[in-house]
Design a protein around this motif. Structure first.
Motif, mmCIF file in Angstrom:
data_model
loop_
_atom_site.group_PDB
_atom_site.id
_atom_site.type_symbol
_atom_site.label_atom_id
_atom_site.label_comp_id
_atom_site.label_asym_id
_atom_site.label_seq_id
_atom_site.Cartn_x
_atom_site.Cartn_y
_atom_site.Cartn_z
ATOM 1 N N MET A 178 -5.294 3.137 0.890
ATOM 2 C CA MET A 178 -5.142 2.060 1.865
ATOM 3 C C MET A 178 -6.490 1.554 2.368
ATOM 4 O O MET A 178 -6.634 0.377 2.682
ATOM 5 C CB MET A 178 -4.329 2.567 3.047
ATOM 6 N N PHE A 211 -9.009 0.985 0.700
ATOM 7 C CA PHE A 211 -9.474 -0.088 -0.191
ATOM 8 C C PHE A 211 -8.643 -1.347 -0.036
ATOM 9 O O PHE A 211 -9.104 -2.440 -0.324
ATOM 10 C CB PHE A 211 -9.428 0.384 -1.648
ATOM 11 N N LEU A 212 -7.370 -1.165 0.392
ATOM 12 C CA LEU A 212 -6.486 -2.329 0.496
ATOM 13 C C LEU A 212 -6.709 -3.112 1.779
ATOM 14 O O LEU A 212 -6.119 -4.164 1.982
ATOM 15 C CB LEU A 212 -5.021 -1.870 0.436
ATOM 16 N N LEU A 213 -7.549 -2.573 2.685
ATOM 17 C CA LEU A 213 -7.731 -3.244 3.976
ATOM 18 C C LEU A 213 -8.401 -4.603 3.830
ATOM 19 O O LEU A 213 -8.314 -5.435 4.721
ATOM 20 C CB LEU A 213 -8.563 -2.369 4.918
ATOM 21 N N GLU A 221 -13.576 -9.254 5.801
ATOM 22 C CA GLU A 221 -12.122 -9.339 5.768
ATOM 23 C C GLU A 221 -11.478 -8.246 6.603
ATOM 24 O O GLU A 221 -10.541 -8.481 7.342
ATOM 25 C CB GLU A 221 -11.658 -9.239 4.321
ATOM 26 N N ALA A 239 -11.983 -8.421 10.400
ATOM 27 C CA ALA A 239 -11.100 -9.395 11.050
ATOM 28 C C ALA A 239 -9.894 -8.694 11.668
ATOM 29 O O ALA A 239 -9.260 -9.230 12.572
ATOM 30 C CB ALA A 239 -10.649 -10.441 10.047
ATOM 31 N N LEU A 240 -9.585 -7.473 11.162
ATOM 32 C CA LEU A 240 -8.478 -6.711 11.745
ATOM 33 C C LEU A 240 -8.772 -6.323 13.188
ATOM 34 O O LEU A 240 -7.877 -6.029 13.957
ATOM 35 C CB LEU A 240 -8.206 -5.447 10.927
ATOM 36 N N GLY A 247 -6.323 -11.146 17.846
ATOM 37 C CA GLY A 247 -5.043 -11.648 17.348
ATOM 38 C C GLY A 247 -4.248 -10.602 16.593
ATOM 39 O O GLY A 247 -3.024 -10.642 16.549
ATOM 40 N N PHE A 248 -4.953 -9.638 15.963
ATOM 41 C CA PHE A 248 -4.217 -8.587 15.252
ATOM 42 C C PHE A 248 -4.216 -7.275 16.016
ATOM 43 O O PHE A 248 -3.167 -6.685 16.253
ATOM 44 C CB PHE A 248 -4.809 -8.360 13.859
ATOM 45 N N PRO A 263 -1.741 -6.967 19.460
ATOM 46 C CA PRO A 263 -0.317 -6.697 19.296
ATOM 47 C C PRO A 263 -0.061 -5.382 18.556
ATOM 48 O O PRO A 263 0.818 -4.610 18.933
ATOM 49 C CB PRO A 263 0.206 -7.871 18.468
ATOM 50 N N TYR A 264 -0.862 -5.119 17.496
ATOM 51 C CA TYR A 264 -0.617 -3.939 16.683
ATOM 52 C C TYR A 264 -0.793 -2.666 17.501
ATOM 53 O O TYR A 264 0.059 -1.774 17.487
ATOM 54 C CB TYR A 264 -1.594 -3.937 15.505
ATOM 55 N N VAL A 304 1.778 -2.425 20.760
ATOM 56 C CA VAL A 304 3.168 -2.055 20.458
ATOM 57 C C VAL A 304 3.295 -0.536 20.438
ATOM 58 O O VAL A 304 4.225 0.036 21.010
ATOM 59 C CB VAL A 304 3.621 -2.664 19.109
#
Lengths: 389, 67
Positions: free
Chosen positions: A323, A325-327, A333, A336-337, A341-342, A345-346, A349
């Motif tokens: 995972m 690598f998938l970020l 990129e 930006a997480l 905006g991300f 909320p993430y 919650v």
């Protein structure tokens, strides 16, 4: 899950838990400093952010502690099933499992990118990720106590080096970089608080630690001291970065901590102290990744009533490294997480919404818990959980 | 590189599976196998650029707040 077998390798004191929280937060803000790099309105008031953030995080922490003390012998995974029934309970568990796996993956990615850009540009990224994940998974398999003791060895370096960086940067600090104060207004300050608030809300993970504390009723102290002390360190660090570089230069930095360490030069004698940042990063991220893997595997074990959590640590570590690598394809990129905006909320919650709902349900179903301050007797805790079932 | 990856898979199986089989913990073995297979598929997927669904993109779709 058989808690008796776990008891020995999982016991923690409240001081150890607080120190774990300090490593978890200091490790990330000295290197990535999302409070600065992901701020929606980077201005020179950013160093005031901890004053707004700390009370908010204390509220998140006290909600988590209140919830935890309803069930002093269970983690959130176990009592979410008691409170909401097996189906929704398992859904909540799955949410947390994915959150913890992401938590570990994000740390792995942060470390490997940091090493590639800062120190080892020719090394394949999988080597760094692999070395980090193997160490962390090994620690996670050995339980909280081993991790807490390793952390006790690391924390003097992690905390000490933050202060060393501060004192070595003192000659470079220009207070003029901080004025005018509050030119951006309170509105921008509140917006800027969102990201550090989301990152520091990791304190909610005390819901996975309370049943393993030697005295669960000490949990409020973990929150009080942990949040205040880490807030103080954030204040010191962000103050130094802005006062040394000025906000215009500081907001373009990818790794503010690394740049801060690189510019330290005292009488051509004390130079290249960026190794200090490396120590803070390695210590902090090791603890973060190990805790992420440990929480994820504990959550899997408790959600599906397994006998032991250890067998799922390595598969989850494998998943977390894939995972990582998938970020995102590039540093830009995945950083930006961290944008509000991300991450807001993430994170909220998991750290605010779900615990708050569970707390309301607990009040509705079980009334008020024992008055705060009275120690929770171990037997009483067991009876409570037995009654709840 | 791929040999190293397969070596890691084998080491994980050798560490975790024999004790589970010996102690007849079938449920634990099932949980291990499911997570391990997902892990293997994704790590091979990253290595060979397989078009697997990206869980991070899913999370972004779920949680990304667009004012």
């Amino acid at each position: 899950m058989d808690t008796d077998k776990l008891a020995d390798k999982m016991k923690l004191s409240w001081v150890q838990t607080m120190l774990l929280y300090l490593s978890v937060t200091i490790g990330i803000f000295t290197v990535a400093l999302p409070a600065l790099t992901a701020a929606p309105y980077p201005n020179r008031d950013l160093w005031l952010v901890p004053f707004l953030m700390v009370p908010g995080v204390l509220v998140v922490g006290s909600i988590a502690v209140r919830l935890g003390l309803f069930f002093p012998r269970q983690t959130i995974i176990e009592y979410s099933k008691t409170l909401t029934g097996p189906f929704i309970g398992t859904m909540i568990a799955l949410t947390y499992i994915s959150w913890y796996t992401c938590f570990a993956a994000l740390n792995l990615r942060l470390t490997s990118d940091f090493f590639i850009t800062g120190f080892l540009p020719d090394t394949p990224v999988s080597v760094i990720t692999g070395a980090m994940v193997v160490t962390s998974a090994y620690a996670a398999r050995h339980g909280y106590q081993v991790l807490a003791r390793v952390n006790q060895l690391l924390i003097p370096f992690i905390v000490g080096l933050v202060w060393v960086l501060f004192f070595l940067s003192l000659p470079e600090i220009k207070l003029a970089n901080l004025s005018p104060i509050m030119a951006g207004g309170i509105n921008h300050l509140v917006h800027n608080t969102i990201v550090p608030f989301s990152v520091f809300s990791d304190i909610v993970n005390i819901v996975m630690l309370i049943p393993y504390l030697t005295e669960p009723n000490q949990a409020p102290r973990v929150v009080r001291w942990g949040v205040t002390v880490s807030g103080l360190h954030l204040l010191v660090f962000i103050f130094t970065v802005i006062a040394v570089f000025g906000i215009d230069a500081a907001k373009t930095l990818v790794y503010p901590g690394l740049s801060l360490a690189r510019q330290i030069d005292i009488a051509n004698f004390i130079q290249r102290v960026e190794i200090a940042i490396l120590v803070i990063l390695l210590g902090g991220i090791f603890v973060r990744t190990s805790l992420g893997l440990l929480w994820a595997s504990l959550a899997v074990a408790q959600a599906f009533n397994l006998n032991r959590y250890e067998p799922v640590v390595f598969p989850l570590a494998l998943l977390a490294s894939a995972m990582a690598f998938l970020l995102g394809d590039s540093t830009l990129e995945y950083t930006a997480l961290f944008k509000p905006g991300f991450i807001a909320p993430y994170s909220l919650v998991h750290s605010l919404a779900i615990p708050l709902l569970l707390l309301l349900l607990a009040y509705l179903k079980m009334g008020r818990p024992s008055p705060s301050g009275t120690p929770v007797h171990p037997d009483q805790g067991c009876n409570e959980t037995a009654d709840a079932r | 590189m791929i040999i190293l990856l397969i070596f890691i898979f084998l080491v994980i199986i050798l560490i975790d599976v024999p004790p589970l089989v010996k102690q007849r913990m079938w449920k634990d073995l099932a949980a291990f196998s499911v997570l391990f297979i997902i892990g293997v598929v994704y790590s091979l997927g990253v290595f060979y650029d397989w078009p697997l669904p990206n869980p991070v993109k899913g999370l972004e779709m779920l949680f990304r707040f667009k004012p």
